[in-house]
Design a protein around this motif. Structure first.
Motif, short mmCIF file in Angstrom:
data_model
loop_
_atom_site.label_atom_id
_atom_site.label_comp_id
_atom_site.label_asym_id
_atom_site.label_seq_id
_atom_site.Cartn_x
_atom_site.Cartn_y
_atom_site.Cartn_z
N LEU A 128 45.75 27.61 45.92
CA LEU A 128 45.11 27.26 47.19
C LEU A 128 43.59 27.36 47.11
O LEU A 128 42.88 26.61 47.77
CB LEU A 128 45.62 28.17 48.32
CG LEU A 128 47.02 27.87 48.83
CD1 LEU A 128 47.48 28.97 49.76
CD2 LEU A 128 47.08 26.52 49.52
N SER A 129 43.11 28.28 46.29
CA SER A 129 41.65 28.46 46.20
C SER A 129 41.03 27.62 45.10
O SER A 129 39.87 27.81 44.76
CB SER A 129 41.32 29.94 46.00
OG SER A 129 41.85 30.39 44.77
N GLY A 130 41.78 26.70 44.55
CA GLY A 130 41.22 25.78 43.55
C GLY A 130 41.00 26.39 42.20
O GLY A 130 40.13 25.96 41.45
N GLY A 131 41.77 27.41 41.86
CA GLY A 131 41.65 28.02 40.54
C GLY A 131 40.68 29.18 40.48
O GLY A 131 40.51 29.78 39.43
N ASP A 132 40.03 29.51 41.58
CA ASP A 132 39.10 30.63 41.60
C ASP A 132 39.89 31.92 41.82
O ASP A 132 40.28 32.25 42.94
CB ASP A 132 38.08 30.42 42.73
CG ASP A 132 37.00 31.49 42.76
OD1 ASP A 132 37.17 32.55 42.11
OD2 ASP A 132 35.99 31.25 43.43
N ARG A 133 40.12 32.64 40.73
CA ARG A 133 40.97 33.83 40.78
C ARG A 133 40.39 34.91 41.70
O ARG A 133 41.12 35.59 42.40
CB ARG A 133 41.20 34.37 39.39
CG ARG A 133 42.23 35.48 39.36
CD ARG A 133 42.62 35.85 37.96
NE ARG A 133 43.51 36.97 37.96
CZ ARG A 133 44.82 36.91 37.97
NH1 ARG A 133 45.40 35.73 37.98
NH2 ARG A 133 45.56 37.98 37.96
N HIS A 134 39.07 35.06 41.69
CA HIS A 134 38.45 36.08 42.54
C HIS A 134 38.64 35.74 44.02
O HIS A 134 38.96 36.63 44.82
CB HIS A 134 36.97 36.23 42.20
CG HIS A 134 36.74 36.72 40.81
ND1 HIS A 134 37.07 37.99 40.40
CD2 HIS A 134 36.25 36.10 39.72
CE1 HIS A 134 36.78 38.13 39.12
NE2 HIS A 134 36.28 36.99 38.68
N ALA A 135 38.45 34.49 44.37
CA ALA A 135 38.67 34.07 45.76
C ALA A 135 40.15 34.23 46.13
O ALA A 135 40.48 34.62 47.25
CB ALA A 135 38.23 32.63 45.97
N ALA A 136 41.03 33.96 45.16
CA ALA A 136 42.46 34.10 45.41
C ALA A 136 42.84 35.56 45.65
O ALA A 136 43.65 35.87 46.53
CB ALA A 136 43.25 33.54 44.23
#
Length: 184
Positions: free
Chosen positions: A27-35
């Motif tokens: 959902l966050s486009g691959g941004d693990r930190h945002a996820a």
């Protein structure tokens, strides 16, 4: 929250966090930190209502979707994914090829708009029907259908390498979940 509810919540977090994190990463486009932030906020919200929740996983997933929709409605500037991480455990030529495709898919998904990405994640990764996706995103079924069509077309144009998943003369399109783009 009483001790029994605390234990129940801890067990839920321990057992379901990896699967929920995969969804959040997509959902966050691959941004693990945002996820991780997205999942953490969803779990905090769920903890406050834990004793009144009948289906905890569905409740937390709904929070994830709604929080992500709220984020892209605020039109935050998109952060660029700096590097692609190769998946762990890749062995042999087939595994390397699959890893390469996952990286390509991950990059292409990151280039989609947040709404396009959310629709594809809900439809193909979560395997939800169009009506449920429409309900979660607060739009019509027709909007889900048209967004899915445009999103898949854009995904194919951004990553023509994905076409090699088609059979020689089948004309079949690759299903996005066949690539398993994120491995937590």
């Amino acid at each position: 929250m009483d001790a029994e509810a605390q234990n129940s919540f801890r067990e839920f977090v321990a057992s379901r966090s990896p699967a929920l994190l995969k969804t959040a990463v997509l959902l966050s486009g691959g941004d693990r930190h945002a996820a991780e932030d997205l999942l953490q906020n969803a779990l905090v919200k769920a903890a406050g209502r834990w004793q009144r929740i009948d289906e905890p996983e569905a409740y937390v997933r709904r929070i994830l979707y709604r929080q992500q929709v709220s984020r892209w409605r605020l039109k935050w500037p998109r952060r660029e994914l700096a590097v692609a991480e190769p998946p762990e455990g890749a062995q042999g030529e087939d595994a390397a090829s699959a890893a390469e495709l996952r990286i390509v898919l991950r990059g292409a998904l990151a280039k989609l708009t947040a709404r396009q990405r959310a629709v594809l994640v809900l439809r193909y990764f979560e395997d939800l029907p169009e009506a449920e996706v429409a309900r979660l995103l607060g739009c019509t079924v027709g909007t889900v259908r048209s967004t899915t069509h445009r999103s898949l077309a854009r995904l194919r144009s951004l990553a023509p390498e994905l076409a090699r998943l088609d059979g020689p003369d089948t004309g079949a399109r690759p299903h996005p979940t066949d690539l398993s783009p994120m491995e937590a």
